[in-house]
Write an enzyme that holds these catalytic residues in place. Structure first.
Site, PDB file in Angstrom:
ATOM      1  N   SER A   1      26.135  41.924  32.040  1.00 27.44           N
ATOM      2  CA  SER A   1      25.248  43.283  31.930  1.00 27.44           C
ATOM      3  C   SER A   1      25.757  44.332  31.200  1.00 27.44           C
ATOM      4  O   SER A   1      26.461  45.256  31.730  1.00 27.44           O
ATOM      5  CB  SER A   1      24.698  43.803  33.212  1.00 27.44           C
ATOM      6  OG  SER A   1      25.691  43.866  34.257  1.00 27.44           O
TER       7      SER A   1
ATOM      8  N   LEU B   1      33.471  41.525  31.640  1.00 34.10           N
ATOM      9  CA  LEU B   1      33.460  40.584  30.500  1.00 34.10           C
ATOM     10  C   LEU B   1      33.316  39.048  31.312  1.00 34.10           C
ATOM     11  O   LEU B   1      33.413  38.823  32.290  1.00 34.10           O
ATOM     12  CB  LEU B   1      34.732  40.870  29.844  1.00 34.10           C
ATOM     13  CG  LEU B   1      35.021  41.975  29.066  1.00 34.10           C
ATOM     14  CD1 LEU B   1      36.340  41.879  28.623  1.00 34.10           C
ATOM     15  CD2 LEU B   1      33.938  42.184  27.923  1.00 34.10           C
TER      16      LEU B   1
HETATM   17  P1  ADP Z   1      32.796  35.378  35.127  1.00 28.13           P
HETATM   18  O1  ADP Z   1      31.775  35.128  36.058  1.00 28.13           O
HETATM   19  O2  ADP Z   1      33.197  36.948  35.267  1.00 28.13           O
HETATM   20  O3  ADP Z   1      32.567  34.909  34.012  1.00 28.13           O
HETATM   21  P2  ADP Z   1      34.428  33.298  36.622  1.00 28.13           P
HETATM   22  O4  ADP Z   1      34.491  33.939  37.862  1.00 28.13           O
HETATM   23  O5  ADP Z   1      33.596  32.370  36.125  1.00 28.13           O
HETATM   24  O6  ADP Z   1      34.250  34.840  35.585  1.00 28.13           O
HETATM   25  O7  ADP Z   1      36.030  32.918  35.938  1.00 28.13           O
HETATM   26  C1  ADP Z   1      36.860  33.829  36.311  1.00 28.13           C
HETATM   27  C2  ADP Z   1      38.312  32.774  36.142  1.00 28.13           C
HETATM   28  O8  ADP Z   1      39.432  33.450  36.238  1.00 28.13           O
HETATM   29  C3  ADP Z   1      38.115  31.597  36.953  1.00 28.13           C
HETATM   30  O9  ADP Z   1      38.445  30.378  36.164  1.00 28.13           O
HETATM   31  C4  ADP Z   1      39.140  31.820  38.272  1.00 28.13           C
HETATM   32  O10 ADP Z   1      39.687  30.656  38.681  1.00 28.13           O
HETATM   33  C5  ADP Z   1      40.213  32.535  37.433  1.00 28.13           C
HETATM   34  N1  ADP Z   1      40.777  33.626  38.196  1.00 28.13           N
HETATM   35  C6  ADP Z   1      42.112  33.817  38.241  1.00 28.13           C
HETATM   36  N2  ADP Z   1      42.794  34.792  39.122  1.00 28.13           N
HETATM   37  C7  ADP Z   1      41.542  35.436  39.626  1.00 28.13           C
HETATM   38  C8  ADP Z   1      41.272  36.311  40.518  1.00 28.13           C
HETATM   39  N3  ADP Z   1      42.224  36.996  41.045  1.00 28.13           N
HETATM   40  N4  ADP Z   1      40.017  36.516  40.677  1.00 28.13           N
HETATM   41  C9  ADP Z   1      38.833  35.751  40.021  1.00 28.13           C
HETATM   42  N5  ADP Z   1      39.116  34.938  39.319  1.00 28.13           N
HETATM   43  C10 ADP Z   1      40.310  34.479  39.246  1.00 28.13           C
END
Ligand code: ADP
Length: 207
Positions: A107, A34
């Site tokens: 995806s 997601l």
């Molecule tokens: P996606 O690419 O799946 O849309 P993102 O990486 O852009 O997700 O966003 C994930 C968000 O969750 C970021 O703001 C990140 O800083 C936060 N977050 C908090 N804890 C984690 C973690 N353990 N691993 C990855 N992201 C994290």
């Protein structure tokens, strides 16, 4: 559909020789999950690690690709499938070029992920399912998209009014609501080593 007048031209320099020059085993590490599940964050952290260890990588990220190659596509089911089809073709070309491709795309459909898997050899596709629960993704809402989707300002948003089909046989499942970035990267490095993508002696520090 390719015209029958277009004939495939076999190249003299092979995928194997390009990979050998780089002294690595090319593959696609495919992150699915997601929005807000952590795909980009973990994909970036993994790429940093691999690059520091001397691996030649390329990160394909959903949002970035939509600014260029796929800027003509929206989020209908049809456009989503075309989005992933094109990205899959690009990823397969990069594998042919000898690179370790890291792809971060929602995806949502099993069939489109299967399509990409089938573009490369079976041991060259590593599927990573970011199983972070919707509630956590929505609470994070790093781009404000869930808020807008709930308000009806964005249509066809995965998890809200568009389906997500979880992988049934992912190579690795990561839940970033309980695993921090470092432990996600460590688990990825373990899988890559087990799969022979990284040599055991790569000595990749997991700090
Ligand atoms: P996606 O690419 O799946 O849309 P993102 O990486 O852009 O997700 O966003 C994930 C968000 O969750 C970021 O703001 C990140 O800083 C936060 N977050 C908090 N804890 C984690 C973690 N353990 N691993 C990855 N992201 C994290």
């Amino acid at each position: 559909m390719a015209s029958s007048d277009v004939v495939w031209h076999a190249a003299e320099v092979s995928k194997q020789s390009r990979a050998a020059l780089k002294q690595q085993r090319p593959c696609i590490i495919w992150f699915t999950g997601l929005s807000g599940s952590g795909k980009s964050t973990i994909a970036n952290a993994l790429e940093e690690h691999l690059a520091a260890a001397g691996q030649h990588t390329y990160l394909l990220d959903g949002d970035n690709v939509r600014h260029g190659l796929n800027q003509d596509l929206g989020f209908t089911d049809e456009d989503r499938v075309e989005n992933i089809r094109r990205v899959g073709e690009v990823a397969a070309l990069f594998v042919d070029a000898g690179l370790i491709v890291i792809a971060a795309f929602i995806s949502p459909f099993r069939s489109e992920r299967e399509l990409v898997r089938n573009l490369v050899d079976s041991d060259e596709f590593i599927e990573v399912y970011m199983s972070t629960p919707l509630a956590t993704c929505e609470e994070r809402d790093p781009k404000g998209l869930y808020g807008r989707a709930r308000a009806g300002l964005i249509r066809n948003f995965t998890g809200i009014d568009s389906a997500y089909q979880p992988p049934e046989t992912a190579d690795l499942v990561l839940d970033t609501s309980s695993d921090d970035v470092q432990s996600c990267v460590s688990r990825l490095l373990t899988v890559l080593t087990e799969r022979g993508i990284l040599p055991p002696a790569a000595g990749i520090s997991q700090s």
